[in-house]
Motif scaffolding. Sequence first.
Motif, PDB file in Angstrom:
ATOM      1  N   VAL A 110       0.841  -1.206   0.000  1.00  0.00           N
ATOM      2  CA  VAL A 110       0.000   0.000   0.000  1.00  0.00           C
ATOM      3  C   VAL A 110       0.874   1.254   0.000  1.00  0.00           C
ATOM      4  O   VAL A 110       0.590   2.237  -0.688  1.00  0.00           O
ATOM      5  N   SER A 163       4.134   2.977  -4.183  1.00  0.00           N
ATOM      6  CA  SER A 163       3.318   3.174  -5.390  1.00  0.00           C
ATOM      7  C   SER A 163       4.075   2.744  -6.633  1.00  0.00           C
ATOM      8  O   SER A 163       5.283   2.512  -6.596  1.00  0.00           O
ATOM      9  N   GLU A 222      -3.558   9.706   7.773  1.00  0.00           N
ATOM     10  CA  GLU A 222      -4.072   9.290   6.471  1.00  0.00           C
ATOM     11  C   GLU A 222      -3.397   7.998   5.992  1.00  0.00           C
ATOM     12  O   GLU A 222      -4.043   7.097   5.473  1.00  0.00           O
ATOM     13  N   ARG A 269      -4.713   5.145   7.924  1.00  0.00           N
ATOM     14  CA  ARG A 269      -6.069   4.830   7.456  1.00  0.00           C
ATOM     15  C   ARG A 269      -6.028   4.024   6.162  1.00  0.00           C
ATOM     16  O   ARG A 269      -6.726   3.022   6.009  1.00  0.00           O
ATOM     17  N   LYS A 270      -5.139   4.444   5.266  1.00  0.00           N
ATOM     18  CA  LYS A 270      -5.069   3.788   3.959  1.00  0.00           C
ATOM     19  C   LYS A 270      -4.616   2.322   4.109  1.00  0.00           C
ATOM     20  O   LYS A 270      -5.159   1.425   3.462  1.00  0.00           O
ATOM     21  N   THR A 304      -7.357   0.286   5.519  1.00  0.00           N
ATOM     22  CA  THR A 304      -8.442   0.046   4.549  1.00  0.00           C
ATOM     23  C   THR A 304      -8.023  -0.920   3.442  1.00  0.00           C
ATOM     24  O   THR A 304      -8.825  -1.749   3.017  1.00  0.00           O
ATOM     25  N   CYS A 305      -6.768  -0.784   2.995  1.00  0.00           N
ATOM     26  CA  CYS A 305      -6.371  -1.524   1.783  1.00  0.00           C
ATOM     27  C   CYS A 305      -5.366  -2.642   2.029  1.00  0.00           C
ATOM     28  O   CYS A 305      -5.082  -3.415   1.105  1.00  0.00           O
TER      29      CYS A 305
END
Lengths: 80, 824
Positions: free
Chosen positions: B120, B123, B261, B264-265, B268-269
């Motif tokens: 995650v 990138s 953030e 959180r990411k 979530t992922c």
Amino acid sequence: MILSKSEFCQFSLKAKKRLVMEYGELLLDRCFVEEKVCIYKIYEFHVEAIYNAQNNELIKMEPIYSIPLLKYYVTSSRRK
Amino acid sequence: MAKNSSFIDTIDQIITDGVKKGILHLNNEDEFLEGNLIKLKGKDVVNFGSCSYLGLEFDRRLKDGAIDAIEKYGTQFSESRAYVSIKLYKDLEEHFEKIFKAHVLISPTTTLGHIAAIPVLVSQNDAVIIDHQAHNSIQTACNLLKPKGIHVELVRHNRLDLLEEKIKELKNKHEKIWYMADGIYSMYGDACPVKEIYALMDKYKELNLYVDDAHGMSCFGINGSGYVMSFGALHPRAVLAVSLAKAFATGGAVLVFPDKELARKVRTCGGPLITSGPMQPSALGAALASAKIHLSDEIYELQNTLQDNIQFARLMIKKYGLPIISASAAPVFFIGVSLPKLGYNMVHRMLNEGYYLNLGIFPAVPMKNTGIRFTITCLHTFSQIEKMIERMAHHLTIALNEEEISMNQIYSAFKLPIPSDVQIEEQVVSILNAGSLVIEKHKTIHAIEQNEWDNLLGANGSFDWNGLQFLERSFTNNKIAEENWEFDYLMVRDENNKIILATFLTTAIWKDDMLSHSSISAQVEEQRINDPYFLTSKVVSIGSLLTEGEHLFLDKNSAHWKSALQILFKYISQLQEKYEANNIMIRDFISEDPEIDSYFIDNGYFKINMPNSYVVDDMNWKSTDEYLQRLSSNGRYDVKRYVLRDEDKFEVKIITDPSEKDLEMYYNMYLNVKNNSLTLNTFNLPFKAFKNMISLKQWDITTLSLKTEFDIKNLNKPLAVMFCYVACNNYVPMILGLDYSYHKEYRVYKQAMYSAIKRAKNLNCTKMYMGFAADSEKKMFGAKPRATYGYMQTKENYNLEVLGSYNAFQNKQSTKTKNDIISI
């Protein structure tokens, strides 16, 4: 393996206490008004341990460098 | 050398060996545990392998926390955290936010944490640089990035100078550069240079840090926040992963993020956080209790006790003169023993003495850097630590003697300065132990009597006395580094002058991907356009890059064969030092010998499978029909269809004195084949070698051309050239050159092979060595595959690790070539 005085001194107070408990031998202890003094033999030297007489907390533990001081402890005991 | 399926076999071999020796895959036999004694093989031993550094696993509060959580929530809460999390999670995360003063996520294990976070965080446009000693779990998670085409590479351990070079190289091509590291490295116990990395991060805004501080958690830092955080607040571009299954004593892991953030990411992922099971109530309850201790002053008491024990252990190691490998404040210690056999011996001896210690062995460390790894916890007393170290020093002296290893070797293996008293002792021992075996070392084959050499090794391939003379002339005094080889010869005789061991060694630069899949070599070759020596290593090898066959003569009937091998091992190590070589290769063993296997592994070598070599050993036929009868039905069909059908169209010439121009043409034909195949990826042979072949009668040179009437393209030149070595009734086609002008019309390679067989027959040869690769073609002509293997040792695994990192790309670009023909 024996530790030298300087190696012993590198340890924290708590570790010195553990070293003395594991490797040392109590030779004498004397009570004064506020302090209790114990003399231990550890490895090839002697250490002086000073405890708070009220709560038995270890305040200091150092090798004995001063012969007059050692004599003082011994004579103190005789006086008692 | 490839890190492929045989790498798994190697690990299997080494670990199974350790299991058989009774020091790996052990099970404790205690019905009840308290303190640092465990029962192994019916005996109570002091555990010096535990990573529960603060000894909290027996703390009443943690046990009660676990019991209470089970009472309240049951033995498990079986629901993905994507749906519902048990209340304890929220409580625990609040505690960790206080400990780390940052945003956190809890994960069931550190490995799952990495697998959730790294894909995650990184990138598509980012690049990843992994410290090559970073924990396997980080490397596993980073492997998930490779199929996406994300740039992932390794950098040498703690080499921030090299890291900076890579940052400069990558920063304009990638958005972020992630450096992946450990806080405290799990094997040697050395630390990550946090301050210096933060300075680099301040210098290069593209640099981000992902660090696994599994062994630092609880032992260091405010509220036990770990080694990395003992340097202050987490850098705004750093992500931290810590384990709760070591000093924290509960199981689980925490990911620490600089901003909400990001946390959180990942929540979530992150794959495993969505689909895998959560931490169970018992572990969460215990973790809550441990977190409360971490948030109190008690954690500093525990940290200080641990530091006292670490300090005492370091002092004892120094006083007893043990070769410790790194010096940090971490509770992980590594005493070098160099070879696995000494490691096994020592762990065994210490187990018998009542101390359990870990063996640090390949693949965690290079084979020659085997060591005794032990950990110190708060549960150890000073006298336990001292007695263990005293016993280790006592047994090391005995075990060194038993395994015929010197302290000098240990210090050399770890590149440590050798204490002067160790050096003197070494000399004394070597003088006292000089045995009855006679050792002959030579730098040229001319120093060895021709008949003696040829009787021992002459019939094994192309390295009879004359063949070696050719190699020496061709691979010395050249301008290009890889064309200059060092030659060394070793012969060991017994007291009756009988040879027990004989071999020759060459030291040369090899391509590390020599045996890798050709698609990997294709990628590596792309890098070599700018850096010709990328992933190359100096290798001391028995035999040479141009010879095949059994290069080692060893008389196993002699009572001294093991001593002779020891002499060989020592000699090779000396050559490795002298020529500054990284790898050692003892190669071309044909028959399986478990005794030899075990002996080589104990001495720090791992077995590698080499490609099959092919031999035609039935040359006892008188006509083509008789020859065909000896082939398989498929082979017979193929030879008739692809070879005999066109045989009359070709003209075979024996070349005795080619012109310089012809020789250049032959050389270019060789390059055609060489550049067309990466099956065995080697450097090109020098032209000088071809010139030298002409002057030696053992080289049989043949060409194959189309007869004029069939040469419709009017080439008027050979389509194939073969350089074959003839010695001791052996025919060895060693170099093949092809012109591909008629590649579609005729099977020129097959014609060439067939003409070589006929030529061997005409010369009354009884055996034909056909080399490695091109399996199906060779089988077609009746060649039998021989499983060939070798033993390898590396000073360090870095290049192997880098090569291993290419594996995921294996199928990305298939570069299978027209021919898998190689001249080796």
